[in-house]
Enzyme design. Structure first.
Site, mmCIF file in Angstrom:
data_model
loop_
_atom_site.group_PDB
_atom_site.id
_atom_site.type_symbol
_atom_site.label_atom_id
_atom_site.label_comp_id
_atom_site.label_asym_id
_atom_site.label_seq_id
_atom_site.Cartn_x
_atom_site.Cartn_y
_atom_site.Cartn_z
ATOM 1 N N GLY A 14 23.892 0.160 32.322
ATOM 2 C CA GLY A 14 24.756 -0.033 31.147
ATOM 3 C C GLY A 14 24.436 -1.310 30.397
ATOM 4 N N GLU A 67 0.996 0.823 9.992
ATOM 5 C CA GLU A 67 -0.458 0.616 10.088
ATOM 6 C C GLU A 67 -1.142 1.833 10.711
ATOM 7 N N GLY A 68 -0.682 3.005 10.319
ATOM 8 C CA GLY A 68 -1.222 4.244 10.852
ATOM 9 C C GLY A 68 -0.398 4.685 12.041
ATOM 10 N N LEU A 128 -6.634 -3.792 7.053
ATOM 11 C CA LEU A 128 -5.879 -3.184 8.160
ATOM 12 C C LEU A 128 -6.621 -3.292 9.487
ATOM 13 N N ALA A 162 -5.389 -6.449 11.021
ATOM 14 C CA ALA A 162 -3.965 -6.417 11.381
ATOM 15 C C ALA A 162 -3.730 -5.464 12.552
ATOM 16 N N GLN A 180 12.112 2.418 45.515
ATOM 17 C CA GLN A 180 10.764 2.857 45.131
ATOM 18 C C GLN A 180 10.674 3.283 43.666
ATOM 19 N N LEU A 183 0.843 -1.203 0.000
ATOM 20 C CA LEU A 183 0.000 0.000 0.000
ATOM 21 C C LEU A 183 0.886 1.265 0.000
HETATM 22 P P1 TGC Z 1 -11.297 8.318 4.418
HETATM 23 O O1 TGC Z 1 -12.138 9.336 3.732
HETATM 24 O O2 TGC Z 1 -11.193 8.337 5.868
HETATM 25 O O3 TGC Z 1 -11.780 6.868 3.945
HETATM 26 C C1 TGC Z 1 -11.755 6.485 2.576
HETATM 27 C C2 TGC Z 1 -12.616 5.251 2.403
HETATM 28 O O4 TGC Z 1 -12.105 4.190 3.224
HETATM 29 C C3 TGC Z 1 -13.083 3.791 4.195
HETATM 30 N N1 TGC Z 1 -12.399 3.517 5.448
HETATM 31 C C4 TGC Z 1 -12.413 2.328 6.038
HETATM 32 N N2 TGC Z 1 -13.020 1.178 5.717
HETATM 33 C C5 TGC Z 1 -12.837 0.123 6.538
HETATM 34 N N3 TGC Z 1 -12.079 0.201 7.651
HETATM 35 C C6 TGC Z 1 -11.450 1.343 8.011
HETATM 36 N N4 TGC Z 1 -10.670 1.386 9.090
HETATM 37 C C7 TGC Z 1 -11.606 2.484 7.190
HETATM 38 N N5 TGC Z 1 -11.135 3.741 7.222
HETATM 39 C C8 TGC Z 1 -11.631 4.368 6.159
HETATM 40 C C9 TGC Z 1 -14.028 4.975 4.306
HETATM 41 O O5 TGC Z 1 -15.283 4.583 4.764
HETATM 42 C C10 TGC Z 1 -14.065 5.467 2.877
HETATM 43 O O6 TGC Z 1 -14.885 4.581 2.137
HETATM 44 P P2 TGC Z 1 -15.678 5.073 0.832
HETATM 45 O O7 TGC Z 1 -16.446 3.874 0.399
HETATM 46 O O8 TGC Z 1 -16.509 6.226 1.299
HETATM 47 O O9 TGC Z 1 -14.641 5.500 -0.159
HETATM 48 O O10 TGC Z 1 -9.869 8.385 3.717
HETATM 49 P P3 TGC Z 1 -8.715 9.391 3.885
HETATM 50 O O11 TGC Z 1 -7.942 9.398 2.617
HETATM 51 O O12 TGC Z 1 -9.218 10.697 4.429
HETATM 52 O O13 TGC Z 1 -7.905 8.591 4.996
HETATM 53 C C11 TGC Z 1 -7.244 9.208 5.955
HETATM 54 C C12 TGC Z 1 -6.624 8.205 6.974
HETATM 55 C C13 TGC Z 1 -5.608 8.933 7.765
HETATM 56 C C14 TGC Z 1 -7.718 7.705 7.865
HETATM 57 C C15 TGC Z 1 -6.002 6.987 6.311
HETATM 58 O O14 TGC Z 1 -5.429 7.307 5.119
HETATM 59 C C16 TGC Z 1 -5.029 6.195 7.212
HETATM 60 O O15 TGC Z 1 -5.457 5.392 8.038
HETATM 61 N N6 TGC Z 1 -3.715 6.358 7.014
HETATM 62 C C17 TGC Z 1 -2.728 5.491 7.627
HETATM 63 C C18 TGC Z 1 -2.084 4.664 6.541
HETATM 64 C C19 TGC Z 1 -1.861 3.245 6.954
HETATM 65 O O16 TGC Z 1 -2.379 2.738 7.928
HETATM 66 N N7 TGC Z 1 -1.044 2.551 6.193
HETATM 67 C C20 TGC Z 1 -0.798 1.178 6.469
HETATM 68 C C21 TGC Z 1 0.079 0.551 5.421
HETATM 69 S S1 TGC Z 1 0.189 -1.206 5.618
HETATM 70 C C22 TGC Z 1 1.261 -1.433 6.859
HETATM 71 O O17 TGC Z 1 1.732 -0.546 7.474
HETATM 72 C C23 TGC Z 1 1.564 -2.844 7.159
HETATM 73 S S2 TGC Z 1 2.781 -3.065 8.339
HETATM 74 C C24 TGC Z 1 2.514 -4.697 8.558
HETATM 75 C C25 TGC Z 1 3.426 -5.362 9.505
HETATM 76 O O18 TGC Z 1 4.615 -5.484 9.150
HETATM 77 O O19 TGC Z 1 2.921 -5.831 10.550
HETATM 78 P P1 FAD Z 2 4.603 10.026 6.718
HETATM 79 O O1 FAD Z 2 3.231 9.808 6.205
HETATM 80 O O2 FAD Z 2 5.546 10.834 5.915
HETATM 81 O O3 FAD Z 2 4.469 10.663 8.180
HETATM 82 C C1 FAD Z 2 5.590 11.237 8.870
HETATM 83 C C2 FAD Z 2 5.084 11.894 10.154
HETATM 84 O O4 FAD Z 2 4.149 12.935 9.834
HETATM 85 C C3 FAD Z 2 4.334 10.910 11.059
HETATM 86 O O5 FAD Z 2 4.648 11.174 12.401
HETATM 87 C C4 FAD Z 2 2.859 11.243 10.803
HETATM 88 O O6 FAD Z 2 2.023 10.971 11.914
HETATM 89 C C5 FAD Z 2 2.940 12.741 10.528
HETATM 90 N N1 FAD Z 2 1.811 13.195 9.707
HETATM 91 C C6 FAD Z 2 1.519 12.888 8.416
HETATM 92 N N2 FAD Z 2 0.391 13.488 8.025
HETATM 93 C C7 FAD Z 2 -0.076 14.185 9.090
HETATM 94 C C8 FAD Z 2 -1.222 15.004 9.321
HETATM 95 N N3 FAD Z 2 -2.151 15.226 8.383
HETATM 96 N N4 FAD Z 2 -1.353 15.576 10.536
HETATM 97 C C9 FAD Z 2 -0.443 15.339 11.523
HETATM 98 N N5 FAD Z 2 0.658 14.583 11.360
HETATM 99 C C10 FAD Z 2 0.835 14.014 10.160
HETATM 100 N N6 FAD Z 2 3.405 -0.393 4.415
HETATM 101 C C11 FAD Z 2 2.740 -1.276 3.629
HETATM 102 O O7 FAD Z 2 1.947 -0.895 2.767
HETATM 103 N N7 FAD Z 2 2.950 -2.618 3.767
HETATM 104 C C12 FAD Z 2 3.812 -3.128 4.673
HETATM 105 O O8 FAD Z 2 3.965 -4.351 4.781
HETATM 106 C C13 FAD Z 2 4.544 -2.212 5.498
HETATM 107 N N8 FAD Z 2 5.475 -2.686 6.378
HETATM 108 C C14 FAD Z 2 6.287 -1.793 7.030
HETATM 109 C C15 FAD Z 2 7.383 -2.265 7.757
HETATM 110 C C16 FAD Z 2 8.255 -1.378 8.378
HETATM 111 C C17 FAD Z 2 9.465 -1.889 9.083
HETATM 112 C C18 FAD Z 2 7.993 0.026 8.315
HETATM 113 C C19 FAD Z 2 8.901 1.008 9.001
HETATM 114 C C20 FAD Z 2 6.908 0.499 7.607
HETATM 115 C C21 FAD Z 2 6.055 -0.397 6.938
HETATM 116 N N9 FAD Z 2 5.008 0.060 6.125
HETATM 117 C C22 FAD Z 2 4.303 -0.815 5.341
HETATM 118 C C23 FAD Z 2 4.815 1.502 5.912
HETATM 119 C C24 FAD Z 2 4.080 2.199 7.043
HETATM 120 O O9 FAD Z 2 2.719 1.878 7.014
HETATM 121 C C25 FAD Z 2 4.324 3.715 6.893
HETATM 122 O O10 FAD Z 2 5.665 3.965 7.253
HETATM 123 C C26 FAD Z 2 3.366 4.522 7.760
HETATM 124 O O11 FAD Z 2 2.043 4.420 7.283
HETATM 125 C C27 FAD Z 2 3.760 6.016 7.807
HETATM 126 O O12 FAD Z 2 3.974 6.531 6.526
HETATM 127 P P2 FAD Z 2 5.344 7.324 6.195
HETATM 128 O O13 FAD Z 2 6.488 6.511 6.687
HETATM 129 O O14 FAD Z 2 5.320 7.699 4.765
HETATM 130 O O15 FAD Z 2 5.287 8.625 7.092
#
Ligand code: TGC
Ligand code: FAD
Length: 397
Positions: free
Chosen positions: A353, A376-377, A251, A254, A292, A135
């Site tokens: 240390g 994951e956010g 997500l 997860a 403590q 993603l």
């Molecule tokens: P937004 O307008 O909030 O939502 C867009 C569409 O998505 C739907 N939606 C959800 N549906 C199901 N579950 C949820 N938790 C949902 N959250 C949102 C929403 O209803 C809407 O649907 P539709 O049908 O109306 O289009 O979208 P936005 O662009 O404003 O989103 C903002 C935000 C911050 C919430 C979102 O982009 C976010 O959560 N950002 C964090 C990115 C993230 O979590 N990346 C993860 C990458 S994968 C990863 O990190 C794997 S690590 C794995 C490992 O090694 O363990």
């Molecule tokens: P950025 O989006 O650049 O954010 C940097 C900082 O700015 C953060 O502190 C954030 O909170 C802040 N910020 C951003 N926007 C705002 C806002 N609007 N308001 C306030 N603060 C804000 N992704 C996958 O898709 N699949 C995977 O399997 C996966 N595995 C990962 C494994 C590792 C080891 C790591 C480090 C990351 C992995 N990720 C994966 C990516 C991970 O999901 C992203 O790193 C994470 O979502 C944050 O995105 P970014 O690193 O681009 O930070």
């Protein structure tokens, strides 16, 4: 009155079913006996042993809460107890498992055609086929909705699309056989999900270089996904889901696993710190556990682990009843990652240390838990998800 149990202070075990207790015990035994002895070498040398996933598959621990297709069909709480057992050893091992189980198998189970489910899930449940979830992109992490990766018709091959773009920080990408890639579809500009099979990609169309020299999560393998006219059959696209609800639904599961998983890492640090503080003597030959300030550090950590565990069990129960909201999952993911990281940073001080030596394990958990707070956010992003739900006002843009 009953004795206080510092390892389960609020008796969370009393909320578990017999099946859940048995699953938790099996997972804990495997993790302590088979995984723990490998983690120090894996972390030192950034060496992920993919055999771990096939061992977990043998035990039925992969995709455990999914029904059918060779999966165990256990409760959400039971699946969380598995992540807790794995993360008690290392967050990197839990990452490898979460991606396989929740993100990729969960996504296929939720959105795949019957053919896709039959083709991928049974092999993935056994750990014989490995998956990754693409993603995040180099320019779009917290805001995946702005992704640049595209899916367009193949210039020559009927029934095929081509993917172009790059994903980064992708757990398991260098070893994955099947890559779940999220890309914008040419006709609509909406995000769609694709199952890219490495074996079907001609040379030069798909590269998955590892990202080396990480300073956290070193026992997991992380890489990029680079696609240059990478062909994918239309049959490998999820048919019905479009927009961010596809990846975010994956997500939700997860993030739940991380919430209970990080409690395992915190509990391991508590146990290590307690043992060290009882052994280590300073000033008049007192164990430092007698002081403590050291006791307060342990009291804070034990309290947060107990609260975090109870909250995760509650949300898991609601999830199985269809009553959990994404905001509840944001709340426990954020709180448990933040409290785990904050507490282990303080517990680290108790080792003096020796905290600097990797033999003590505490520094490894500190570095790992920073990553869990980020992926994951990132926690601040979850604050904004909660803030939006509380106020009705969008703070992202
Ligand atoms: P937004 O307008 O909030 O939502 C867009 C569409 O998505 C739907 N939606 C959800 N549906 C199901 N579950 C949820 N938790 C949902 N959250 C949102 C929403 O209803 C809407 O649907 P539709 O049908 O109306 O289009 O979208 P936005 O662009 O404003 O989103 C903002 C935000 C911050 C919430 C979102 O982009 C976010 O959560 N950002 C964090 C990115 C993230 O979590 N990346 C993860 C990458 S994968 C990863 O990190 C794997 S690590 C794995 C490992 O090694 O363990
Ligand atoms: P950025 O989006 O650049 O954010 C940097 C900082 O700015 C953060 O502190 C954030 O909170 C802040 N910020 C951003 N926007 C705002 C806002 N609007 N308001 C306030 N603060 C804000 N992704 C996958 O898709 N699949 C995977 O399997 C996966 N595995 C990962 C494994 C590792 C080891 C790591 C480090 C990351 C992995 N990720 C994966 C990516 C991970 O999901 C992203 O790193 C994470 O979502 C944050 O995105 P970014 O690193 O681009 O930070």
């Amino acid at each position: 009155h009953p004795a206080f149990d510092w390892e389960d202070p609020l008796a969370s075990k009393s909320l578990l079913t017999e099946d859940e207790l048995a699953i938790s015990e099996t997972a804990e035994r495997y993790c302590q006996e088979r995984m723990l002895p490998r983690v120090l070498e894996a972390y030192r040398n950034e060496n992920y042993d993919a055999k771990i996933l096939s061992e977990m598959g043998e035990l039925g621990l992969l995709g455990s809460n999914l029904e059918g297709y060779g999966c165990a069909g256990v409760s959400t709480v039971a699946s969380g107890l598995i992540t807790r057992a794995v993360e008690r050893v290392d967050s990197g091992y839990r990452s490898g498992m979460s991606v396989q189980s929740s993100l990729v198998m969960g996504g296929i189970h939720e959105f795949g055609t019957e053919e896709q489910k039959q083709k991928f899930l049974p092999k993935m449940a056994k750990g014989k086929m490995l998956g990754c979830f693409g993603l995040t992109e180099p320019n779009h992490g917290s805001d995946p909705g702005s992704m640049e990766t595209t899916a367009r018709p193949h210039p020559t091959k009927k029934g095929y699309l081509v993917l172009n773009g790059a994903k980064t920080w992708i757990t398991n990408s260098p070893i994955a056989n099947v890559l779940m890639v999220w890309a914008k579809f040419h006709e609509t500009g909406k995000i769609r999900g694709f199952l890219v099979e490495r074996k079907d990609c001609p040379a030069g169309t798909l590269e998955t270089p590892a990202i080396k020299n990480k300073n956290g999560l070193r026992a997991s393998i992380t890489g990029m996904i680079q696609m240059d006219n990478c062909p994918v059959p239309e049959a490998n696209m999820f048919p019905d889901v479009e927009g961010l609800s596809g990846p975010f639904t994956c997500l939700n599961s997860a993030r739940y696993g991380i919430a209970l998983g990080t409690m395992g890492a915190l509990e391991d640090c508590i146990a290590r710190t307690r043992a060290y503080a009882l052994e280590r003597r300073q000033f008049k030959n007192n164990p430092i556990a007698k002081y403590q300030l050291v006791q307060k550090k342990l009291a804070d950590a034990v309290t947060d682990a107990a609260y975090g565990t109870l909250a995760a069990i509650q949300v898991g129960r609601l999830k199985d009843e269809g009553k959990a909201t994404p905001e509840m999952i944001s709340m426990i993911k954020r709180q448990n990652c933040d409290r785990a990281l904050s507490n282990v940073r303080v517990l680290q001080e108790v080792f003096g240390g020796n905290a600097v030596s990797d033999e003590y394990g505490i520094g490894r958990h500190v570095a790992n838990l920073f990553v869990t707070q980020t992926y994951e956010g990132q926690s601040d992003i979850h604050s904004l998800i909660l803030g939006r739900a509380i106020t009705g006002l969008q703070a992202f843009v």
